[in-house]
Design a protein around this motif. Structure first.
Motif, PDB file in Angstrom:
ATOM      1  N   SER A 155       0.830  -1.196   0.000  1.00  0.00           N
ATOM      2  CA  SER A 155       0.000   0.000   0.000  1.00  0.00           C
ATOM      3  C   SER A 155       0.865   1.246   0.000  1.00  0.00           C
ATOM      4  O   SER A 155       2.093   1.188   0.207  1.00  0.00           O
ATOM      5  N   ASP A 157       1.159   3.459   2.157  1.00  0.00           N
ATOM      6  CA  ASP A 157       1.813   3.699   3.447  1.00  0.00           C
ATOM      7  C   ASP A 157       2.866   2.642   3.778  1.00  0.00           C
ATOM      8  O   ASP A 157       3.407   2.617   4.889  1.00  0.00           O
ATOM      9  N   HIS A 159       2.542  -0.761   3.790  1.00  0.00           N
ATOM     10  CA  HIS A 159       2.091  -2.037   4.366  1.00  0.00           C
ATOM     11  C   HIS A 159       2.020  -3.099   3.274  1.00  0.00           C
ATOM     12  O   HIS A 159       1.343  -2.926   2.258  1.00  0.00           O
ATOM     13  N   SER A 161       1.118  -6.993   1.904  1.00  0.00           N
ATOM     14  CA  SER A 161       0.183  -8.082   2.167  1.00  0.00           C
ATOM     15  C   SER A 161       0.081  -8.973   0.947  1.00  0.00           C
ATOM     16  O   SER A 161       0.370  -8.562  -0.180  1.00  0.00           O
TER      17      SER A 161
END
Length: 234
Positions: A155, A157, A159, A161
């Motif tokens: 993402s 920011d 992050h 996943s």
């Protein structure tokens, strides 16, 4: 050369109405004669009006074309601009298709017998849009085949996943592409920036989306949310 591109090239070759030998086409496209035979079998099976047989030659019975259209110079410029944007901002498969379409436009879309020389301008900076284009062919394949896709996503920011998603639609926003999908991890609709995808893999597992019901549900939700906002803005 992709097989789809080669099939398009073969159609262009035989559109002159003359008899063409498979060995000549094979030499021109740098593939084996046997490959050209298989390609012609595929074209005939798909309904392209090609006559001929192995060892004799092939010709197109009737041309494959769109109905005639009278376009203004502004419309021609808009069409050409759209193709230039695709050439600059899409993945290799769409780039090849756009270049082929540009060549066809240049052959038939003329003004007083001449194609305007001042075409070919762009309106966006495509540097960011190009990031992640390696994933676009897989995403389109997944959308068409209704096939689940594994992605690694980072993402804005930072992050990271891993997700299994059901791709439904690609959207271009002028500087980035997004993928609308159903996310198994969140059990909900999500929209991912394609330039933030670091890895993607087709799973070979299909998802159930009869008559594109999921995409319809997503669009209905978006329209409902917009209608509920006082100013109608996102």
């Amino acid at each position: 050369m992709r097989r789809s591109d080669r099939l398009s090239e073969i159609i262009e070759i035989v559109q002159d109405g003359r008899l063409h030998l498979a060995r000549d086409i094979a030499e021109q496209l740098e593939v084996s004669v046997r490959t050209i035979y298989r390609d012609f079998d595929t074209l005939v099976a798909s309904g392209i009006p090609i006559d001929g047989e192995r060892g004799v030659g092939y010709l197109l019975r009737e041309p494959v074309f769109l109905p005639p259209m009278n376009l203004s110079l502004t419309e021609l410029e808009a069409l050409h601009l759209g193709m230039e944007i695709v050439v600059a901002a899409a993945d290799s498969e769409l780039q090849a298709a756009a270049k082929s379409l540009n060549r066809k436009i240049d052959k038939v879309a003329t003004v007083n017998g001449k194609v305007p020389k001042d075409w070919g301008f762009g309106v966006f900076s495509f540097a960011q849009a190009k990031v992640g284009f390696e994933h676009m062919p897989r995403i389109r394949t997944a959308i068409r085949a209704k096939e689940k896709l594994e992605i690694a996503y980072v993402s804005l920011d930072g992050h990271a996943s891993d997700r299994v998603v059901w791709p439904l639609q690609n959207a271009y926003w002028g500087n980035v592409w997004t993928m609308t999908c159903w996310c198994e991890k969140r059990s909900d609709f999500r929209s991912f920036r394609i330039d933030c995808i670091t890895k993607s893999r087709l799973t070979g597992i299909n998802f159930d989306d009869e008559d594109s019901a999921l995409l319809t549900r997503y669009l209905d939700r978006v329209n409902t949310e917009l209608a509920q906002k006082p100013d109608g803005k996102t």
